[in-house]
Design a protein around this motif. Structure first.
Motif, PDB file in Angstrom:
ATOM      1  N   PHE A  52       0.834  -1.199   0.000  1.00 58.25           N
ATOM      2  CA  PHE A  52       0.000   0.000   0.000  1.00 58.25           C
ATOM      3  C   PHE A  52       0.870   1.250   0.000  1.00 58.25           C
ATOM      4  N   ASN A  53       0.274   2.383  -0.265  1.00 58.05           N
ATOM      5  CA  ASN A  53       1.006   3.636  -0.366  1.00 58.05           C
ATOM      6  C   ASN A  53       1.319   4.186   1.029  1.00 58.05           C
ATOM      7  N   GLY A  54       2.286   3.557   1.673  1.00 58.48           N
ATOM      8  CA  GLY A  54       2.723   3.952   3.003  1.00 58.48           C
ATOM      9  C   GLY A  54       3.902   3.094   3.418  1.00 58.48           C
ATOM     10  N   ARG A  55       4.473   3.407   4.579  1.00 60.21           N
ATOM     11  CA  ARG A  55       5.643   2.657   5.050  1.00 60.21           C
ATOM     12  C   ARG A  55       5.256   1.238   5.448  1.00 60.21           C
ATOM     13  N   GLY A  56       4.477   1.124   6.498  1.00 60.75           N
ATOM     14  CA  GLY A  56       3.971  -0.161   6.961  1.00 60.75           C
ATOM     15  C   GLY A  56       4.989  -1.278   7.001  1.00 60.75           C
ATOM     16  N   THR A  57       4.515  -2.487   6.766  1.00 64.67           N
ATOM     17  CA  THR A  57       5.370  -3.663   6.878  1.00 64.67           C
ATOM     18  C   THR A  57       6.329  -3.837   5.705  1.00 64.67           C
ATOM     19  N   ALA A  58       6.159  -3.086   4.643  1.00 64.69           N
ATOM     20  CA  ALA A  58       7.086  -3.173   3.509  1.00 64.69           C
ATOM     21  C   ALA A  58       8.328  -2.322   3.721  1.00 64.69           C
ATOM     22  N   GLU A  59       8.305  -1.426   4.691  1.00 65.88           N
ATOM     23  CA  GLU A  59       9.424  -0.492   4.856  1.00 65.88           C
ATOM     24  C   GLU A  59      10.730  -1.205   5.164  1.00 65.88           C
ATOM     25  N   ILE A  60      10.683  -2.272   5.932  1.00 65.08           N
ATOM     26  CA  ILE A  60      11.913  -3.009   6.229  1.00 65.08           C
ATOM     27  C   ILE A  60      12.546  -3.519   4.935  1.00 65.08           C
ATOM     28  N   VAL A  61      11.736  -3.970   4.003  1.00 64.85           N
ATOM     29  CA  VAL A  61      12.255  -4.472   2.720  1.00 64.85           C
ATOM     30  C   VAL A  61      12.858  -3.322   1.921  1.00 64.85           C
ATOM     31  N   ARG A  62      12.167  -2.201   1.892  1.00 61.85           N
ATOM     32  CA  ARG A  62      12.699  -1.024   1.176  1.00 61.85           C
ATOM     33  C   ARG A  62      14.046  -0.598   1.758  1.00 61.85           C
ATOM     34  N   LEU A  63      14.163  -0.632   3.078  1.00 59.40           N
ATOM     35  CA  LEU A  63      15.416  -0.239   3.721  1.00 59.40           C
ATOM     36  C   LEU A  63      16.553  -1.202   3.380  1.00 59.40           C
ATOM     37  N   VAL A  64      16.260  -2.484   3.299  1.00 56.97           N
ATOM     38  CA  VAL A  64      17.299  -3.453   2.929  1.00 56.97           C
ATOM     39  C   VAL A  64      17.731  -3.211   1.482  1.00 56.97           C
ATOM     40  N   PHE A  65      16.778  -3.016   0.595  1.00 61.05           N
ATOM     41  CA  PHE A  65      17.135  -2.691  -0.795  1.00 61.05           C
ATOM     42  C   PHE A  65      18.017  -1.442  -0.837  1.00 61.05           C
ATOM     43  N   ALA A  66      17.649  -0.422  -0.090  1.00 59.57           N
ATOM     44  CA  ALA A  66      18.413   0.835  -0.084  1.00 59.57           C
ATOM     45  C   ALA A  66      19.816   0.622   0.480  1.00 59.57           C
ATOM     46  N   ALA A  67      19.925  -0.091   1.594  1.00 61.69           N
ATOM     47  CA  ALA A  67      21.233  -0.327   2.211  1.00 61.69           C
ATOM     48  C   ALA A  67      22.150  -1.110   1.280  1.00 61.69           C
ATOM     49  N   ALA A  68      21.562  -1.998   0.496  1.00 54.72           N
ATOM     50  CA  ALA A  68      22.345  -2.832  -0.412  1.00 54.72           C
ATOM     51  C   ALA A  68      22.583  -2.178  -1.770  1.00 54.72           C
ATOM     52  N   GLY A  69      21.865  -1.095  -2.032  1.00 51.02           N
ATOM     53  CA  GLY A  69      22.001  -0.450  -3.338  1.00 51.02           C
ATOM     54  C   GLY A  69      21.420  -1.282  -4.469  1.00 51.02           C
ATOM     55  N   ILE A  70      20.397  -2.066  -4.167  1.00 51.74           N
ATOM     56  CA  ILE A  70      19.761  -2.927  -5.166  1.00 51.74           C
ATOM     57  C   ILE A  70      18.541  -2.206  -5.739  1.00 51.74           C
ATOM     58  N   ALA A  71      18.481  -2.126  -7.045  1.00 52.44           N
ATOM     59  CA  ALA A  71      17.342  -1.499  -7.724  1.00 52.44           C
ATOM     60  C   ALA A  71      16.134  -2.442  -7.681  1.00 52.44           C
ATOM     61  N   TYR A  72      14.970  -1.830  -7.518  1.00 55.29           N
ATOM     62  CA  TYR A  72      13.728  -2.602  -7.503  1.00 55.29           C
ATOM     63  C   TYR A  72      12.591  -1.687  -7.911  1.00 55.29           C
ATOM     64  N   GLU A  73      11.495  -2.287  -8.344  1.00 56.74           N
ATOM     65  CA  GLU A  73      10.288  -1.528  -8.659  1.00 56.74           C
ATOM     66  C   GLU A  73       9.452  -1.448  -7.391  1.00 56.74           C
ATOM     67  N   ALA A 133      12.369  -9.641   3.670  1.00 51.01           N
ATOM     68  CA  ALA A 133      13.559  -8.906   4.127  1.00 51.01           C
ATOM     69  C   ALA A 133      14.747  -9.850   4.293  1.00 51.01           C
ATOM     70  N   ARG A 134      14.505 -11.033   4.847  1.00 50.56           N
ATOM     71  CA  ARG A 134      15.592 -12.005   5.010  1.00 50.56           C
ATOM     72  C   ARG A 134      16.135 -12.448   3.648  1.00 50.56           C
ATOM     73  N   TYR A 135      15.250 -12.673   2.711  1.00 49.67           N
ATOM     74  CA  TYR A 135      15.679 -13.075   1.374  1.00 49.67           C
ATOM     75  C   TYR A 135      16.564 -11.998   0.739  1.00 49.67           C
ATOM     76  N   VAL A 136      16.095 -10.760   0.756  1.00 44.27           N
ATOM     77  CA  VAL A 136      16.862  -9.663   0.153  1.00 44.27           C
ATOM     78  C   VAL A 136      18.187  -9.486   0.899  1.00 44.27           C
ATOM     79  N   ALA A 137      18.165  -9.619   2.222  1.00 46.39           N
ATOM     80  CA  ALA A 137      19.398  -9.497   3.002  1.00 46.39           C
ATOM     81  C   ALA A 137      20.396 -10.587   2.618  1.00 46.39           C
ATOM     82  N   LYS A 138      19.922 -11.797   2.380  1.00 47.76           N
ATOM     83  CA  LYS A 138      20.813 -12.876   1.941  1.00 47.76           C
ATOM     84  C   LYS A 138      21.423 -12.554   0.585  1.00 47.76           C
ATOM     85  N   VAL A 139      20.599 -12.100  -0.335  1.00 48.64           N
ATOM     86  CA  VAL A 139      21.089 -11.729  -1.664  1.00 48.64           C
ATOM     87  C   VAL A 139      22.141 -10.633  -1.548  1.00 48.64           C
TER      88      VAL A 139
END
Length: 179
Positions: A9-30, A68-74
């Motif tokens: 959804f259009n908000g932080r919520g439970t997806a924010e942890i995943v967004r933060l992992v993508f950002a910390a790793a510098g991984i592009a995503y839609e 989040a665990r999956y993205v962190a492993k990658v």
């Protein structure tokens, strides 16, 4: 590299942890921000009838912590050894406990009960919680090893979210957490 598509959804919520992992790793995503009127159409197409979902080259994953665990492993942010990975999982679970207890207060309907629960959460639970969590921080200032992991990202995300609604203890009182 796989194509990643995160839907929430259009908000932080439970997806924010995943967004933060993508950002910390510098991984592009839609980053698909779902509007409420589109949810009824998407819901039956999701694995568990909920979001967030992450599509990886067309394969759909659900559950924010699993994603989040999956993205962190990658990204190499999940811990280097089985013991480090277990410690990352431990911190995630500990922070989940903090969030769940805060959610119970936040969603309480009875205002008098809510005020009592909020006072207990802020004045008793959170100071005790941070005293314990402080003991888990290593000399490096990280929860696991000597570099950023999903444990640190989870701590940041949860305390940031909880701190938007509740008064957190002064972090200066907790030597490990302020590094």
């Amino acid at each position: 590299m796989p194509a990643y598509k995160l839907t929430y959804f259009n908000g932080r919520g439970t997806a924010e942890i995943v967004r933060l992992v993508f950002a910390a790793a510098g991984i592009a995503y839609e980053d698909v921000r779902l509007e409420q009127d589109k949810w009824p159409e998407l819901k039956p197409k999701t694995p568990m009838g909920q979001v967030p979902i992450l599509e990886v080259d067309g394969t759909m994953l659900c559950q924010s912590n699993s994603i989040a665990r999956y993205v962190a492993k990658v990204a190499g942010l999940a811990g280097k050894t089985p013991m480090e990975q277990a410690r990352v999982d431990m911190i995630m679970d500990v922070m989940d406990d903090m969030g769940k207890k805060g959610n119970a207060v936040f969603w309480e309907k009875d205002e008098e009960t809510k005020a009592e629960k909020k006072k207990e959460y802020e004045e008793t639970f959170l100071p005790q919680f941070f005293t314990c969590v402080n003991k888990l921080v290593g000399d490096s200032g990280y929860f696991v090893g000597n570099e950023l992991t999903l444990a640190d990202i989870t701590y940041f995300n949860t305390t940031n979210l909880v701190g938007n609604y509740f008064k957190l203890p002064n972090v200066d009182e907790f030597s490990g957490l302020k590094k």
